[in-house]
Scaffold this motif. Structure first.
Motif, PDB file in Angstrom:
ATOM      1  N   LEU A 278       0.809  -1.226   0.000  1.00  8.76           N
ATOM      2  CA  LEU A 278       0.000   0.000   0.000  1.00  8.76           C
ATOM      3  C   LEU A 278       0.840   1.273   0.000  1.00  8.76           C
ATOM      4  CD1 LEU A 278      -2.781  -1.104   2.512  1.00  8.76           C
ATOM      5  CD2 LEU A 278      -2.927  -0.965   0.019  1.00  8.76           C
ATOM      6  N   HIS A 279       1.962   1.248   0.666  1.00  5.77           N
ATOM      7  CA  HIS A 279       2.780   2.462   0.733  1.00  5.77           C
ATOM      8  C   HIS A 279       3.584   2.593  -0.569  1.00  5.77           C
ATOM      9  CE1 HIS A 279       5.655   5.429   2.165  1.00  5.77           C
ATOM     10  NE2 HIS A 279       4.837   5.642   3.189  1.00  5.77           N
ATOM     11  N   PRO A 280       3.659   3.784  -1.151  1.00  2.69           N
ATOM     12  CA  PRO A 280       4.428   3.948  -2.384  1.00  2.69           C
ATOM     13  C   PRO A 280       5.881   3.475  -2.261  1.00  2.69           C
ATOM     14  CG  PRO A 280       3.080   5.872  -2.014  1.00  2.69           C
ATOM     15  CD  PRO A 280       2.934   5.017  -0.789  1.00  2.69           C
ATOM     16  N   GLY A 316       6.568  16.870   7.161  1.00  7.96           N
ATOM     17  CA  GLY A 316       5.419  16.082   6.712  1.00  7.96           C
ATOM     18  C   GLY A 316       5.810  14.631   6.539  1.00  7.96           C
ATOM     19  N   CYS A 317       5.408  14.041   5.446  1.00  9.19           N
ATOM     20  CA  CYS A 317       5.807  12.659   5.152  1.00  9.19           C
ATOM     21  C   CYS A 317       7.264  12.668   4.717  1.00  9.19           C
ATOM     22  CB  CYS A 317       4.930  12.087   4.045  1.00  9.19           C
ATOM     23  SG  CYS A 317       5.507  10.469   3.492  1.00  9.19           S
ATOM     24  N   ARG A 318       8.077  11.870   5.384  1.00 15.48           N
ATOM     25  CA  ARG A 318       9.523  11.889   5.087  1.00 15.48           C
ATOM     26  C   ARG A 318       9.825  11.370   3.683  1.00 15.48           C
ATOM     27  NH1 ARG A 318      12.463  10.466  10.826  1.00 15.48           N
ATOM     28  NH2 ARG A 318      11.442  12.183  11.907  1.00 15.48           N
ATOM     29  N   PHE A 319       8.877  10.699   3.087  1.00 13.92           N
ATOM     30  CA  PHE A 319       9.100  10.126   1.756  1.00 13.92           C
ATOM     31  C   PHE A 319       8.699  11.110   0.651  1.00 13.92           C
ATOM     32  CE2 PHE A 319       7.728   6.924  -1.578  1.00 13.92           C
ATOM     33  CZ  PHE A 319       9.013   6.531  -1.896  1.00 13.92           C
ATOM     34  N   HIS A 320       8.116  12.262   1.022  1.00 16.54           N
ATOM     35  CA  HIS A 320       7.504  13.102  -0.016  1.00 16.54           C
ATOM     36  C   HIS A 320       8.465  13.588  -1.112  1.00 16.54           C
ATOM     37  CE1 HIS A 320       8.352  17.022   2.202  1.00 16.54           C
ATOM     38  NE2 HIS A 320       8.534  17.385   0.957  1.00 16.54           N
ATOM     39  N   ARG A 322      10.587  12.043  -2.687  1.00 20.92           N
ATOM     40  CA  ARG A 322      10.827  10.968  -3.672  1.00 20.92           C
ATOM     41  C   ARG A 322       9.530  10.302  -4.133  1.00 20.92           C
ATOM     42  NH1 ARG A 322      14.821   6.922  -0.906  1.00 20.92           N
ATOM     43  NH2 ARG A 322      15.563   6.423  -2.994  1.00 20.92           N
ATOM     44  N   CYS A 323       8.403  10.735  -3.581  1.00 24.20           N
ATOM     45  CA  CYS A 323       7.149  10.021  -3.840  1.00 24.20           C
ATOM     46  C   CYS A 323       6.437  10.578  -5.082  1.00 24.20           C
ATOM     47  CB  CYS A 323       6.224  10.141  -2.620  1.00 24.20           C
ATOM     48  SG  CYS A 323       4.663   9.282  -2.859  1.00 24.20           S
ATOM     49  N   PRO A 324       6.124   9.718  -6.049  1.00 24.27           N
ATOM     50  CA  PRO A 324       5.443  10.200  -7.251  1.00 24.27           C
ATOM     51  C   PRO A 324       3.990  10.622  -6.995  1.00 24.27           C
ATOM     52  CG  PRO A 324       5.834   7.811  -7.365  1.00 24.27           C
ATOM     53  CD  PRO A 324       6.481   8.290  -6.117  1.00 24.27           C
ATOM     54  N   TYR A 325       3.451  10.300  -5.812  1.00 20.65           N
ATOM     55  CA  TYR A 325       2.043  10.603  -5.515  1.00 20.65           C
ATOM     56  C   TYR A 325       1.886  11.758  -4.523  1.00 20.65           C
ATOM     57  CZ  TYR A 325       1.952   5.887  -7.383  1.00 20.65           C
ATOM     58  OH  TYR A 325       2.172   4.785  -8.163  1.00 20.65           O
ATOM     59  N   ALA A 326       2.993  12.428  -4.182  1.00 21.75           N
ATOM     60  CA  ALA A 326       2.940  13.454  -3.126  1.00 21.75           C
ATOM     61  C   ALA A 326       2.030  14.628  -3.507  1.00 21.75           C
ATOM     62  CB  ALA A 326       4.352  13.956  -2.845  1.00 21.75           C
ATOM     63  N   THR A 327       1.256  15.102  -2.546  1.00 17.71           N
ATOM     64  CA  THR A 327       0.443  16.310  -2.719  1.00 17.71           C
ATOM     65  C   THR A 327       0.814  17.286  -1.605  1.00 17.71           C
ATOM     66  OG1 THR A 327      -1.308  15.389  -1.376  1.00 17.71           O
ATOM     67  CG2 THR A 327      -1.511  15.069  -3.760  1.00 17.71           C
ATOM     68  N   VAL A 329      -0.603  18.178   1.169  1.00 14.57           N
ATOM     69  CA  VAL A 329      -0.744  17.704   2.554  1.00 14.57           C
ATOM     70  C   VAL A 329       0.463  16.850   2.961  1.00 14.57           C
ATOM     71  CG1 VAL A 329      -2.097  15.618   1.949  1.00 14.57           C
ATOM     72  CG2 VAL A 329      -2.332  16.627   4.227  1.00 14.57           C
ATOM     73  N   CYS A 330       1.043  16.137   1.991  1.00 18.97           N
ATOM     74  CA  CYS A 330       2.193  15.270   2.289  1.00 18.97           C
ATOM     75  C   CYS A 330       3.400  16.087   2.742  1.00 18.97           C
ATOM     76  CB  CYS A 330       2.564  14.458   1.056  1.00 18.97           C
ATOM     77  SG  CYS A 330       1.212  13.485   0.390  1.00 18.97           S
ATOM     78  N   ARG A 331       3.472  17.345   2.284  1.00 15.25           N
ATOM     79  CA  ARG A 331       4.641  18.171   2.615  1.00 15.25           C
ATOM     80  C   ARG A 331       4.525  18.797   4.005  1.00 15.25           C
ATOM     81  NH1 ARG A 331       3.306  19.237  -2.738  1.00 15.25           N
ATOM     82  NH2 ARG A 331       4.738  18.133  -4.095  1.00 15.25           N
ATOM     83  N   GLU A 353      -6.735   5.819  -1.842  1.00 12.19           N
ATOM     84  CA  GLU A 353      -6.908   6.111  -3.275  1.00 12.19           C
ATOM     85  C   GLU A 353      -6.118   5.113  -4.132  1.00 12.19           C
ATOM     86  OE1 GLU A 353      -5.885  10.302  -4.064  1.00 12.19           O
ATOM     87  OE2 GLU A 353      -6.082  10.497  -1.892  1.00 12.19           O
ATOM     88  N   MET A 354      -5.035   4.607  -3.547  1.00 11.18           N
ATOM     89  CA  MET A 354      -4.157   3.742  -4.342  1.00 11.18           C
ATOM     90  C   MET A 354      -4.448   2.257  -4.132  1.00 11.18           C
ATOM     91  SD  MET A 354      -0.542   5.696  -4.062  1.00 11.18           S
ATOM     92  CE  MET A 354      -0.625   6.297  -2.413  1.00 11.18           C
ATOM     93  N   ALA A 355      -5.283   1.926  -3.111  1.00  9.93           N
ATOM     94  CA  ALA A 355      -5.536   0.509  -2.772  1.00  9.93           C
ATOM     95  C   ALA A 355      -6.246  -0.216  -3.918  1.00  9.93           C
ATOM     96  CB  ALA A 355      -6.363   0.438  -1.497  1.00  9.93           C
TER      97      ALA A 355
HETATM   98 FE1  SF4 Z   1       3.975  10.131   1.752  1.00 11.45          FE
HETATM   99 FE2  SF4 Z   1       2.052  11.412   0.450  1.00 11.45          FE
HETATM  100 FE3  SF4 Z   1       3.580   9.666  -0.851  1.00 11.45          FE
HETATM  101 FE4  SF4 Z   1       1.789   8.830   0.949  1.00 11.45          FE
HETATM  102  S1  SF4 Z   1       1.350   9.869  -0.985  1.00 11.45           S
HETATM  103  S2  SF4 Z   1       3.900   8.155   0.781  1.00 11.45           S
HETATM  104  S3  SF4 Z   1       1.891  10.468   2.468  1.00 11.45           S
HETATM  105  S4  SF4 Z   1       4.262  11.568   0.080  1.00 11.45           S
END
Ligand code: SF4
Length: 355
Positions: A278-280, A316-320, A322-327, A329-331, A353-355
């Protein structure tokens, strides 16, 4: 509660920071946040896989649990009843620790063990390191390497000690004839068998497997994995299996925790994680596993950039980054682990949304 769901280890808010000192007066100016507030349980008799890229903090976390590193904060309960843990955690959360509670905590939280209690704990928790060439003393005979923990703990001596060492050698597929040899006289796989025999010497309940097959030839890796699996069943051992090799984790673990920059971002039953990541970040890790059939056209998710510096993790999300789905709110908002089904948790704002 069934035996399968009883916890052997219950980790609460574990942190391991490395302070940075700079300037003429070596002032404490920042911290490298290698492990940053981890809550995790390891069930009795399970193998929990811990995966993530190099530098994500997985080995540091394992070694902090084992007391090979001092923790910065948090508690680790070992073989305690859930009722006792919840009672103590409630008191910690209330911030009202009287002398009696502090004493109870010092008996239940292994991070506060010292002296005799720490020595006693060491019988129950052991480690197998990545590279047996480095972890076995080259100047010691095999019999002394395996006997050492039993001697330090004062468990056995004389003939009983030698019999136990032979029994351990046979348990890992070696024999009496190997007693009087030095580590360099063995192959890599045999050296790792000796390291496993040493780890088993004190009849531990828990073994941290720190990339135990990564330094071995591919042909030997399977033999060692099968040995570890067999021993786990025979001795009802609990493993935390640290690796960056996802196929190894798929083979040996019942559950998998995915770690990124000091935090757990996904935790699941192994089968479910591989069928439904589930997690990118987990998706990217799984997509990097080579597919033996190129006609399947499996989509590769290429992560851009390196793991950010834990000295200054992203907001925010530490992965943002590098994440192709970041918006947006993630920051700004850090996601927390939430339930995504039976025995499956994920820390991502957009997993639904991605499930
Ligand atoms: Fe993080 Fe947003 Fe990517 Fe989910 S979508 S992993 S919260 S940056």
């Amino acid at each position: 509660m069934s035996k399968k769901t009883e916890n052997l280890i219950d980790i609460r808010g574990l942190k391991k920071y490395y302070p940075i000192h700079s300037g003429v007066f070596r002032k404490h100016t920042a911290d490298v946040k290698a492990v940053d507030g981890i809550d995790l349980t390891i069930r009795k008799g399970e193998c929990l896989g811990l995966v993530g890229e190099s530098g994500c903090g997985k080995t540091t976390m394992g070694k902090t649990i084992l007391r090979l590193h001092d923790s910065t904060d948090g508690r680790v309960y070992f073989d305690q009843s859930p009722e006792k843990i919840e009672e103590l955690e409630a008191k910690v959360a209330a911030g009202d620790l009287d002398a009696a509670t502090k004493k109870e905590l010092s008996q239940a939280d292994i991070l506060s063990y010292k002296g005799l209690s720490l020595k006693e704990l060491r019988k129950s928790i052991q480690i197998v390191f990545q590279d047996p060439s480095n972890s076995l003393n080259p100047r010691m005979l095999v019999k002394n390497i395996i006997a050492e923990p039993l001697m330090i703990q004062g468990i056995l001596k004389g003939k009983e000690l030698e019999d136990r060492v032979v029994e351990l050698l046979e348990t890992v597929g070696l024999s009496r004839q190997h007693l009087r040899r030095y580590p360099h006289e063995f192959s890599g796989g045999q050296r790792q068998r000796i390291a496993v025999a040493r780890a088993l010497a004190t009849n531990p309940k828990f073994i941290l497997m720190d990339e135990p097959t990564s330094a071995l030839d591919v042909s030997v890796q399977a033999q060692i994995l099968n040995l570890l699996k067999k021993l786990q069943d025979e001795y009802e051992l609990t493993y935390l299996f640290v690796t960056h090799h996802l196929l190894v984790v798929k083979y040996i673990s019942q559950r998998v925790a995915v770690m990124y920059l000091g935090e757990i971002v996904e935790l699941s039953e192994t089968e479910d994680l591989f069928a439904r990541p589930l997690h990118p970040y987990t998706r990217a890790l799984l997509s990097a596993i080579p597919d033996p059939n190129p006609e399947n056209g499996t989509e590769k998710i290429i992560l851009t950039g390196d793991v950010p510096n834990p000295l200054n993790p992203p907001t925010g999300c530490r992965f943002h980054p590098r994440c192709p789905y970041a918006t947006e709110v993630c920051r700004t908002k850090e996601p927390v682990l939430e339930s995504a089904g039976e025995d499956h948790q994920v820390a991502c704002h957009r997993w639904k949304e991605m499930a």
